[in-house]
Design a protein around this motif. Structure first.
Motif, PDB file in Angstrom:
ATOM      1  N   VAL A   1       1.793  -5.254   5.891  1.00  0.00           N
ATOM      2  CA  VAL A   1       1.558  -4.192   4.916  1.00  0.00           C
ATOM      3  C   VAL A   1       2.883  -3.520   4.593  1.00  0.00           C
ATOM      4  N   ASP A   2       3.362  -3.737   3.380  1.00  0.00           N
ATOM      5  CA  ASP A   2       4.569  -3.073   2.904  1.00  0.00           C
ATOM      6  C   ASP A   2       4.174  -1.660   2.473  1.00  0.00           C
ATOM      7  N   GLU A   3       4.661  -0.652   3.213  1.00  0.00           N
ATOM      8  CA  GLU A   3       4.239   0.726   2.999  1.00  0.00           C
ATOM      9  C   GLU A   3       5.319   1.596   2.356  1.00  0.00           C
ATOM     10  N   VAL A   4       6.237   1.007   1.623  1.00  0.00           N
ATOM     11  CA  VAL A   4       7.314   1.819   1.061  1.00  0.00           C
ATOM     12  C   VAL A   4       6.790   2.884   0.100  1.00  0.00           C
ATOM     13  N   TYR A   5       5.620   2.633  -0.513  1.00  0.00           N
ATOM     14  CA  TYR A   5       5.050   3.621  -1.436  1.00  0.00           C
ATOM     15  C   TYR A   5       3.898   4.412  -0.822  1.00  0.00           C
ATOM     16  N   ALA A   6       3.574   4.188   0.430  1.00  0.00           N
ATOM     17  CA  ALA A   6       2.455   4.902   1.046  1.00  0.00           C
ATOM     18  C   ALA A   6       2.628   6.422   0.996  1.00  0.00           C
TER      19      ALA A   6
ATOM     20  N   THR B   1       5.862  -2.226   7.206  1.00  0.00           N
ATOM     21  CA  THR B   1       7.279  -2.068   6.919  1.00  0.00           C
ATOM     22  C   THR B   1       7.481  -0.845   6.025  1.00  0.00           C
ATOM     23  N   ASN B   2       8.658  -0.243   6.149  1.00  0.00           N
ATOM     24  CA  ASN B   2       8.991   0.925   5.333  1.00  0.00           C
ATOM     25  C   ASN B   2      10.507   1.047   5.314  1.00  0.00           C
ATOM     26  N   SER B   3      11.019   2.014   4.552  1.00  0.00           N
ATOM     27  CA  SER B   3      12.470   2.154   4.479  1.00  0.00           C
ATOM     28  C   SER B   3      12.855   3.536   3.995  1.00  0.00           C
ATOM     29  N   MET B   4      14.164   3.743   3.886  1.00  0.00           N
ATOM     30  CA  MET B   4      14.730   4.998   3.411  1.00  0.00           C
ATOM     31  C   MET B   4      14.772   5.076   1.888  1.00  0.00           C
TER      32      MET B   4
ATOM     33  N   ASN C   1       0.848  -1.193   0.000  1.00  0.00           N
ATOM     34  CA  ASN C   1       0.000   0.000   0.000  1.00  0.00           C
ATOM     35  C   ASN C   1       0.889   1.250   0.000  1.00  0.00           C
ATOM     36  N   ARG C   2       1.019   1.940  -1.114  1.00  0.00           N
ATOM     37  CA  ARG C   2       0.404   1.749  -2.407  1.00  0.00           C
ATOM     38  C   ARG C   2       0.718   0.365  -2.964  1.00  0.00           C
ATOM     39  N   HIS C   3      -0.239  -0.084  -3.817  1.00  0.00           N
ATOM     40  CA  HIS C   3      -0.062  -1.382  -4.457  1.00  0.00           C
ATOM     41  C   HIS C   3       1.083  -1.322  -5.458  1.00  0.00           C
ATOM     42  N   ASN C   4       1.934  -2.310  -5.388  1.00  0.00           N
ATOM     43  CA  ASN C   4       2.991  -2.491  -6.370  1.00  0.00           C
ATOM     44  C   ASN C   4       2.619  -3.717  -7.216  1.00  0.00           C
ATOM     45  N   PRO C   5       2.224  -3.513  -8.495  1.00  0.00           N
ATOM     46  CA  PRO C   5       2.739  -2.503  -9.415  1.00  0.00           C
ATOM     47  C   PRO C   5       1.794  -1.388  -9.841  1.00  0.00           C
TER      48      PRO C   5
END
Length: 373
Positions: A191-196, A220-223, A161-165
């Motif tokens: 919930v992978d939130e790297v694009y949130a 989860t998120n990242s730099m 979330n955002r959905h990839n792709p």
């Protein structure tokens, strides 16, 4: 035995070799000189107070306690640790369900989806089931589909979330419905939130919605993506304290966080407001470019979500591999959809600066013209 991840094998080295990069989705910033350590954008930013540690900075961003935060070596590391903790059950071995059942655990993953999020639970010994996020529904997340696809053995449900792709974004309310479905099945929602944060508003953490601290949920998120500091290789997960403790136990098996990376992340997140302004400007500019490009072409179809710099598209007469291969012959990086469960489609990602991606889209338009002839 961990399976090969075809996408990572395919993408490695291509962004650096491409003349035009329309495949990388991170909002990339300048990197240090070959002998340097500090990214130029961080060099002149103030350092946080000595007594303000990284866990506290992240916890404050999500309005949680430090006991709810685990710092990892990037989002991929965070996802691995979270899946291992979820699939291992509550203190049991990875191949045993609570109560002594020796059936393998099951993971439920969105489709279309990002290949590594399928390969990792397989490597951890889980049986992988899928639920659909169909194109006809704009790839939206339907908690009802999640609930219907679960089984008694489902321990981990994985969404982006955002959905990839596609870039489709679910609201916190929708994520709350999905978390309730997970909780009712005694499963964990990852919930992978790297694009949130890819958005123009300032609704929540880094500008985007978060599922942090919903029941039975880990985010989860990242730099790498929004802040654009991929080489630092630092990420995090946020969950209830019991889950964080289980994830920490997994971390003892895969230690990989450098002290310099932690220090640079402290500086970046301490100055997140200043850095985010530049990220949002790039998102707005590149999203407008992508929307105009798609709207002006009759040969490709697909939605360009509001506030998002990437999307999933299809060509009227060529599949995703044909489009990607034709583009690569001209030095243009476009990602084929087979890495996201849809061979007919391709993903365009405008992560670089506005002028660079404008030139890339112009060149890609010429490729599409040639395909149509």
């Amino acid at each position: 035995m961990f399976p090969d991840i075809d996408y990572l094998d395919w993408i490695t080295g291509r962004p650096e070799a491409a003349t035009h990069d329309l495949g990388s989705s991170d909002l990339r910033r300048a990197v240090p000189e070959p002998d340097g350590i500090v990214p130029p954008k961080l060099a002149d930013l103030p350092s946080p107070p000595d007594d303000l540690d990284l866990e506290t900075i992240i916890a404050d961003a999500y309005d949680v306690g430090t006991e709810n935060v685990l710092v990892t070596a990037g989002a991929t590391h965070a996802n691995f640790v979270a899946m291992a903790a979820a699939l291992g059950g509550k203190g049991d071995g990875a191949g045993e369900t609570d109560g002594g059942d020796d059936r393998p655990p099951r993971a439920l993953i969105e489709k279309p989806g990002y290949e590594p999020l399928v390969a990792t639970p397989e490597g951890l010994g889980a049986t992988v089931d899928r639920f659909r996020r169909p194109a006809e529904d704009d790839y939206g997340l339907d908690p009802g589909r999640v609930e219907a696809a679960m089984s008694d053995g489902t321990r981990c449900i994985v969404v982006t979330n955002r959905h990839n792709p596609s870039g489709s974004r679910a609201s916190r309310e929708t994520m709350a419905e999905a978390s309730r479905a997970a909780a009712d099945n005694d499963a964990i929602l990852l919930v992978d939130e790297v694009y949130a944060p890819f958005c123009a508003d300032e609704a929540s953490v880094f500008g985007g919605p978060t599922a942090a601290m919903l029941p039975n949920t880990v985010i989860t998120n990242s730099m790498t993506k929004y802040l654009g500091f991929g080489p630092i290789r630092v990420g995090w997960l946020v969950a209830d304290a019991d889950f964080v403790s289980r994830a920490q136990s997994v971390m003892f098996h895969v230690p990989a966080i450098s002290a310099p990376g932690m220090a640079l992340t402290r500086r970046a997140l301490y100055a997140e407001t200043e850095l985010a302004e530049g990220s949002r400007d790039r998102i707005e500019e590149n999203r407008e470019l992508l929307a105009e490009f798609v709207e002006e072409r009759d040969d490709i179809s697909g939605a360009v979500p509001s506030g998002c710099t990437y999307g999933f598209f299809s060509h009227e007469s060529a599949d995703g591999d044909e489009v990607s291969e034709a583009a690569w012959e001209e030095g243009i990086l476009v990602v084929p959809g087979r890495f996201f469960d849809d061979g007919d489609s391709f993903r365009l990602s405008l992560g670089l600066d506005n002028e660079t991606v404008r030139a890339g889209l112009d060149a890609f338009g010429d490729v599409l013209d040639d395909i149509g002839e």
